[in-house]
Design a protein around this motif. Sequence first.
Motif, PDB file in Angstrom:
ATOM      1  N   ARG A1040       0.841  -1.215   0.000  1.00  0.00           N
ATOM      2  CA  ARG A1040       0.000   0.000   0.000  1.00  0.00           C
ATOM      3  C   ARG A1040       0.865   1.248   0.000  1.00  0.00           C
ATOM      4  N   ALA A1041       1.910   1.239   0.848  1.00  0.00           N
ATOM      5  CA  ALA A1041       2.776   2.413   0.904  1.00  0.00           C
ATOM      6  C   ALA A1041       3.495   2.640  -0.424  1.00  0.00           C
ATOM      7  N   SER A1049       8.369  12.465  -7.507  1.00  0.00           N
ATOM      8  CA  SER A1049       9.489  12.773  -8.405  1.00  0.00           C
ATOM      9  C   SER A1049      10.828  12.430  -7.771  1.00  0.00           C
ATOM     10  N   TRP A1050      10.995  12.725  -6.503  1.00  0.00           N
ATOM     11  CA  TRP A1050      12.292  12.434  -5.876  1.00  0.00           C
ATOM     12  C   TRP A1050      12.512  10.935  -5.744  1.00  0.00           C
ATOM     13  N   GLU A1459       3.905  13.914  -2.301  1.00  0.00           N
ATOM     14  CA  GLU A1459       4.829  13.295  -3.261  1.00  0.00           C
ATOM     15  C   GLU A1459       6.113  12.847  -2.589  1.00  0.00           C
ATOM     16  N   GLU A1460       6.603  13.708  -1.657  1.00  0.00           N
ATOM     17  CA  GLU A1460       7.826  13.311  -0.955  1.00  0.00           C
ATOM     18  C   GLU A1460       7.616  12.043  -0.142  1.00  0.00           C
ATOM     19  N   ARG A1464       9.592   8.636  -0.618  1.00  0.00           N
ATOM     20  CA  ARG A1464      10.272   7.933   0.477  1.00  0.00           C
ATOM     21  C   ARG A1464       9.772   6.500   0.605  1.00  0.00           C
ATOM     22  N   ARG A1465       8.477   6.352   0.413  1.00  0.00           N
ATOM     23  CA  ARG A1465       7.922   4.998   0.475  1.00  0.00           C
ATOM     24  C   ARG A1465       8.521   4.103  -0.610  1.00  0.00           C
TER      25      ARG A1465
END
Length: 1711
Positions: A1040-1041, A1049-1050, A1459-1460, A1464-1465
Amino acid sequence: MSHLCSRMIKDTKEEPTSPPPPLSALPGGFLKQLVRETEKETKLKEPEVKEEKAPSKLSDNLVQQFLLPDQTPPILEAEMALRNELLVNGERGRHSNQSDMKTSSPRRILSPDLKSPPQGETPGPQKQDLTSGKLKQKQEVTSELLKRGQIARSGKEKVPNDAKKPRMDEKKDNQKEGKNEGVIEPRQEPEGKPADTAIAEHETKEVRDVWYEVGTVWYVHKEGYCLATQLKPDEGTPDLPAGLVRLRMETDGTLHDVMEHDIQKINPSELDLCEDLSDLQSVNECSVLYTLTSRAKASLPLTHAGPNLLNFWPPLNQQGKTPLSRRGDSVWDAPPALAALVRRVYISMVGTRRDQSVCAVGRSGTGKTTSCQAFTHTLLKQAGTAGDSVSVERIQAVFTILRSFGCVSSHHSDASSRFAMVFSLDFNHAGLVCAGHLQTMMLEKWRVCQKMEGESNFLIFSQMLAGLSTEMKTELQMNQLPEANSFGIVAPTKVEEKQRASVAFTKLLVAMETLGISANEQRAIWHVLAGIFHLGAAGSCKVGRRAFVSFDRAQVASSVLGCDGEELQTAVFKHHLRQLLQKATGGARERHAATDVEEGPRLTATQCVDGMASGLYEELFTAVVSLINRALSSQQLTLASVMVVDTPGFRNPRHSGEERAATWSELCHNYLQERLLDHFYTHTFTHTLDRYTQERVPVDFEPPESSPAEVVSAIDKPALQVRGAEGDPRGLLWVLDEEMVTPGSTEHVVLERVCQYYGSTVRQCEQPLQCEVSHLMGSDPVRYDLTGWFSLVQNNPSALNAISLLQNSSVGAVKALFGPRASVPPLCRGLGGVEGGSQRSLQRSGIVRKTFSGGMAAIRRHSHCISVKLQADALMNVIRRAKPVFLQCVGAKTESSGGGFDIPALRVQLHSTHILPALQLYRTGFPEHMPLSDFRCRFQALSPLVMKRYGSVFSTPDERKAVEELLVELDLDKKSIFLGASRMFTKRGVLKYLEQERDKLVSGWLVQLQASCMGHLARQQYRKMKVQQMAVRCIQNNIRALRGVAKWSWWKLLCRLRPLLDVNMDDQRLRAKEDEIIALRRRLEKSERERNELRQSTDILETKVTAISSELSDERFRGEAVSQALDIERGERLRLTRENKELQVESQQLSITETMALQLECCQTEVEFVRRRVKQTEERLEAERQTRLELDAKVASLQAQLEQSKKSTTELKRQVRRVTSDLQDARVLTDSLQGRAHELDRKQRRFDSELTQALEEADRERELKDKAIHESTVLRSEIYSLKRTLQVHSAHQQKEELCAQIRDLSVPFDLASDSLPDLKKQLRLLETQTNERGEEITKLTTQIQQAQQVHLRFEMEMERMKQIHLKELEDKEEELEDVHKSSQRRLFSIETMKWKQALSFCQVGHRDFDVEKRLRRDLKRTHALLVDAQLLLSTIDHPGHSQAPGSNEHIEHLHCQLEESEARRAEVESVQKTLSMELENTQIELENICKLKSLLDEQVGQLQHEKSDLLKRLEEDQEDLNELMKKHKALIAQSSSDISQIRELQTELEEVKKERHRLQEEVRTYSLFLESSTVGRSIVSMQEARVCDLENKLEFQRGQVKRFEVLVLRLRDSVVRLGEELEQCAQTEARERENSQYYQQRLQDMRLEVEDLVQREQDSSRRCMELVTHTHLYTHALHTHARRQTHTLHRDNKIAAKDTQSVVEAVVNLA
C-alpha cells in the motif's frame, strides 16, 4: 477299636517270626490294615465258604475289599463309612488343585495269573487314555505256581493281560462314589486323589501276589524305547530282587521284570510339542527322542536345545514352508524357531558389537546347507540391506552357483557338499547388511577324476552337457560326445534327468548374471570345464610309456584350453623337463617348487592326467569364489559380522548300507566334523566351567568323560620337536607325511605306527591295510582303507602345472580370468576367498595367512597331509573369536516297514553331540551372564533410588555394592541369580523378564517424550504461523505504501541514481571476495602440500612394507629350504639308525666269536662250579614254580574280582548318572516351583501394599467426606441465618419506606407540582441514582488503577528492553569497528602482494563484512528518513507557522509533502528489495560454506581412514615383532637346552676321564699281578678290548662336544642376528609411532579448523538474522509514520477543498 487292637496284639504274640507290617504313612494306610485284620477274623469265624468268587479288579486309587457286607462288624462298618465320607469330602478340593500336575498315574491292583479277553493293540510308544466305567478282572498267583516257579521274574517270560488298560474319567468316578455305599472303600495315594469307581465284592481267598500301578515310564531296550506302566508289590506280596522292576507294556499288555536303570521318567502330555528341550521336566534320552519325533510328525522339525537349535531331517508332511528337495529352488520360509534364533543372534551382534558364528554339525544328508541357507535368508529379511552389493536374490544366486560347482549327488541327497565354507555377512553401524565374503577350503578335488560307486561327479558337468547352446558346443567341440570317459563324466540319458539338468543350468546362468559375471568370464569357465571333459575322454595308457590313449581328444583338449598339444603333453607327463628349466633359469621360488615335486615315487600316466584335471578344477573353483566375492564386496565401514559355517557332513559307508571301507576324502571331512564337535565341547563345557570356577559360582556339574579331543589328537597331533624321537606319539597326518618321504616305506608302516601310538582310538582290522577309528567318542566307528594313500597325498606336478597352463592360454577370456592370479602366490592349494577389499574381509584373510605362515606351517604347508590340518586350523581360527551358535542337524531315516524312525541312529547322534549333558548344564547352571557395570547401567532404571544414587556420570560408584542394592530393589529369587567376582550370573529366563520390565518402563517414557515433542512442534508451528501472518500483513502494508509513493518525483530520481551507487558497492564486494579467494587458495595449497607429504610418507611406508614382505617371503623360502634339509636329514638319520643297528648286530656276533675261544678255558674250569649251582637252582626253580602256580591262581582270582569290580563300577556309574540326572531334573523343577512361589509372593506383597494404600486412601477420603459434610452443614446453617437476617433487614427497610410514604400522604398538600410528596419522591429517586453512580465510580476507579499499574509495568519493560537494545547496538558497533580494522589490515596486506588470479572455484570465507557495512549505511539512511518524517510531523502539528489552510500555497505544499512521502515509500521498498537480494546472497554464501565444510569432512574422513590403515599396519608390524620375539625366545630356550646338554656331556666326559684313570690304574695293578701271577692271556686281552672300547667312546664324546660347540656358535650368531632385527623393528615401530602422532596432530588441527569454521558460520548467520530483523522493524516504523503522514495530508487536502469550495460559493453569492 479296643477289641481290634487287642486282637492285633494277640496275633503278634502268636507269630513272632513274621512281624506285622508297619502302619502306612500314606493317607488310608491305617484303614487298609484294619481291613486286613477284619478279614482274618472272618476267616477264623467261618472257615468253610461254599461259594468262592474270583476277586474283581480294583479301579484307580481303591484298595480291594475283602469283606462281605453281612460279615463286617457294625462298629467297624460305621468307622469305615465315617472315614470314607471324611476322606472323600476332604480330598475333592485338593484333587482340583493338583489335577494340573499329572506327574504320576493312580494305582491299580493287579495279580498276574488270570486272563481277561484281549483288546485291540496299538504299536508304538503312545500314551494311552483310559476310559471310565469298565471293570477288569483281577489276576491271582497261587502258592502252587510260586512253588513251580512259573511266575515271570526274569523279564523274559510274558503273562497275558489286558492289552490296554483304559483310564477312568475322574469326574464320572467322583459321581459314582455315592452309589457304592458299603461296597467300596477309597485308598489314598500320596497325591491325595479320590477313589474313582466301585467294585462288586466277592468271596475271595487270600491274595498271595497283588501288584498296584505306580505310574507310566519309558522302557529302554536295544531297538528303541516303549511306553510301560511300572508296578509295585502290595503289602504281603514278596518283593523282586534288588535292581529289578516289574513293568506292564502298553503295546501288548505283557509283564516283564527289567533292570531298574532301563526305565526312565516320562513328561506330561502338555510337553509333547515343547519348543525348547530345556523346558522339559525330565531331560532324559527317551523324553528328548519322543519330543523330537512328536514335533517331526507335527511338521515342526526345528527345536531349541538351550542356546542352540536342533534340526530334525527330513521333515515329515512337507508343506509350503519346506522345499521339495533338500536343496530345492524355493526359499525356505522361516519357521518360528529359526526366526527366534535369527533375532537372538542379530540382537546379540548389534548389542555387544561382537562377531557371531553359526556352525552346522551333523551327518551327511541331514540338511545342514539348507539350514544355513534358510538362516542367511531370514537374517537378510530381518536386518535389511544397505546398497546393491548384497540382496536376497544375490545370496540365492551364490548358493545356486556353489550347489553346481561344489556338490555331488549321493545316496543321502541330490546335492551333497564336498567343500567347507565360511560365509560372512558384514553389518554397518546402522545394523544393515552392507557386504558379504565367502571363504572356501578343503575342496574334494579328486572327485573330478575318481568317481565313487553310488555318487556322481560335480553337478556342473551334467548341467553343462545338458544345457549348453549349440554355438557354445561348437566352440568347445562338444557336438559329438565320446562314449567312454575315464573321469565318469557322462551326459544324462533319461528325459527327466535332461530336463532337470537343463533347468538347473538355466538357473545357473541367471545366477551368474545376477552376480555380474560377464559373458567372457562365463566363456572362460566353460572352456576350462570342457578341457577337463576332453582330458577324461583322452584317457591315459595303463602300460608302457606315459601318454594319452586318444591323441585326437588330447589335441581337442589343448585347443579348448588355449595351448599346443606338445605343451599340454609336457605339462601333464614330462615334469622333469620343466623342473630342469626351473632349476637352471628360475630363482629361489622356482627351485623350491622344483624340489617340492621331486618327493615321492614316480607317477603313473593315470595319476598325471588325474592331477592335471584336479588342478584345473581347483583353480576354476577358486576363480569362481573370487568372482562371488567381487560381486558381494563393499567399501562401507562395518560394525560386526555374522559368519555361517557349512562343512561336509560326517560320512560312514555303513550309514548307506555299503560294505566298503572309507577313503582319504572321507577321513578329511570326518576330521573336520570332529574339530567342530571339539569346538562345541570346549565352548559348552570347558569355557563355561572355567568361567564358573574363576567367578566362584557354585555349580554341581561334572563334564562328560569322553570328548572329541582324543580322535583329533590321533589324527593331527604333531611331534614335540622337529627332531623328535621315534617313540613320540604323532597323529595320522604327520606319520603319513613322514613315511611318504622315507625311502622304502609303505602304508603298512603308517598303520603300525598309528596303532602303536593310539591303540585305544585306532584299531587295526583283520583286512590288510585297514583300520577302525572310534569317531564320535566311540559311538560311530569308521573303517578306513589305506590302500593308495601315498599316491593321493604326494605332490603331483601335473596339478602344479595347471595354473601356468591357464595363465599362458591363447584364449583371451581364459587368460584374462586366471592371469591376475600369477602375481599372488597361493598360500595353499584349494583355499579360496583369501582376497578381500573391505576391512572385515582383510582381517579374516589375515587370520588365514597367519595360520599358514607361522611356525611349522610355513615349512610344511605345501605338504598335502599337513595342509588338511592347516585348513582346519584356519577355519577354527576365523570363528574362534566369534560367539558361536550351533545348528545340530539330526538325520532320522524312516523305517521302510512301519513308517517309524530309526531310533538307534537317533540315539547315536544324540550321544555324539552331547546334547543331554549340555541341556543339563544349561538348566542347572547360570547360562546368562554380563558384567556388573553393564547390568547396573542397563537395569538401574527399574529402581529410581539406585538410579538417583548411582546414575551420575561424573562419579565412579562401587559396582558390586550398586548391583547388590539394585537386586534388593528388584526383589528377584535368590536362587536364580549369583553375584560373581566381576560378572552377574542368572538362570535362564531372568534376563528376559528384566528386559520385558525395562521395555515396559522405557515405552512409557517414550510415549511421554513423544507427547512433549509433538507439543513442542505444535507450539513451534503456531509461532511460525503467527510470524507468517505478521509478515503477510507487513507485506500488504508495504505494498500500500509503495503504491502511494510510486509517482513521487524524488523517488523516481532515487530509483535512477541507485544502480549507479550499486556499481561502487559491487566493486568493493568483488575486492572483498577476491581477498577471501586468495586466503582460501593459500589454505588449499597448504592442504595440498600436506596431502602430498602424506602421500609420500604412505608411499615410503608401502615400499617398506613391500620390502619387509619380500624379506618375509625370503625367510619363508629359507625356512622351506631348511625344512627340506631337515626332511633329508631325517631320512638319512633313519637310514643311519638302521645301518647302525645292523652293524651293532654284526659287531656283537664278531665279538661273540672272538670271546668264545678265550672264554672256553674259563668255562671248562667253571663247569664244575656251575653243575653244583645248577642243582641248587633246580631246587629253587621247583619251589618258585609252586609259588608261581599259587600266584597265578591268586592273579586269576584277582583279575576275576577286578572284572567284577569294573562291571559293578560301570553299573554304579550308570546308576549315579541316572540318579544325578533325575536329581538335577528335580532340582530344576523345585527351582521353577520356588521361582513361581516367589513370583506369587511378590505379587501377593504388591497386592497387599496396593490394598493397604487403597484402604488408607479410602479412610482418608471418608474422613475428608465427613469433614466436608460437617462443614457444609455449618455453612448451610450460617447461610440460612444470614438469609433470615437479610430478609428481616429488607423488610424493615421496606416498612420504613412505606411508613414514610404514608406519613407523607397523610399530610395535607396542594395539587401543585412542587408539592412535598413529589419532592420527596424525587429525592428518593435521586438518592438511588447517586448510590448506583457511586458503585459505578468505584468500579471505574479500580479499573483505572489496574490500567495504570499495567501501563507502569509496560513502561518499565520498555525501558529495560531499550537498555538491552542499546547495549546490543554498542556491542555490534564495536564488532563492526573491529571488523573494519581487520578488513583494512587485510586489504593492505593483499595490496602489497599485487597478484590476482581467475576464480577456480567459488568458496566463501568467514563473514561478509561488506554486507554489514551496507546494512549500516542503510541504517543511517533510515535514521535520516525518520528525522525528515519527524520534522514533517512537527510542521503538521504546528500549522500556525505555515500558510493558511485554505490557500493555494498550502495546498501545493501539501501536494509536495504527499509526493515526498510517496517517494520515500518507494525508496523504502527499493531498500527492502535490495535487502532481500542481499539476504539471498548471504544464503548462497552459507550454502557455499556448507559445501566447503562437507569437503573438509571428506578430507577428515580420508585422513581417518589412512590413520586406521596405518594403525592396522602398526598392529601387523607389532604382531610380526611378537612372532620374532617368540622365535628369539625359542632359540634362546633351545640354546639353553643345548648348553645344558653340553654341560651334561662335559660332566660325562669328566666321569669318563675319571673312569679312564681308574681303569688305567686297574690295568697297572692287573699287569703287575699278571707279571707276578700265572693267569692266562685271555683276561688281559679282554681288558685291553674294554679299554679300546672306552677310548672309542671317549673320542665319540669329544666329537659330540665339538659338534655342540659349533652348534652353540651358530645359535649365538642367530641370536645376535635376531637382536639386530629386533632393534630394526623397534626403530621402525618408533618411526611409525611418530608418524601416527603427527597424523593425529594434523587431524586434531583439521578438526579445530572445521569447528572454527562452523562457529564463524553460525555467528555470521545469527548476525545476519539480527540485522534483517532490525531492518524490518525500522522499515515497519517508517511505513507507519509515512502512512500516518499521508492520512493527515489527505485529511488536510479534503478540508482545504471544502474551504475553497465554500469560498467559491461565497464569492458566487456575493456576485
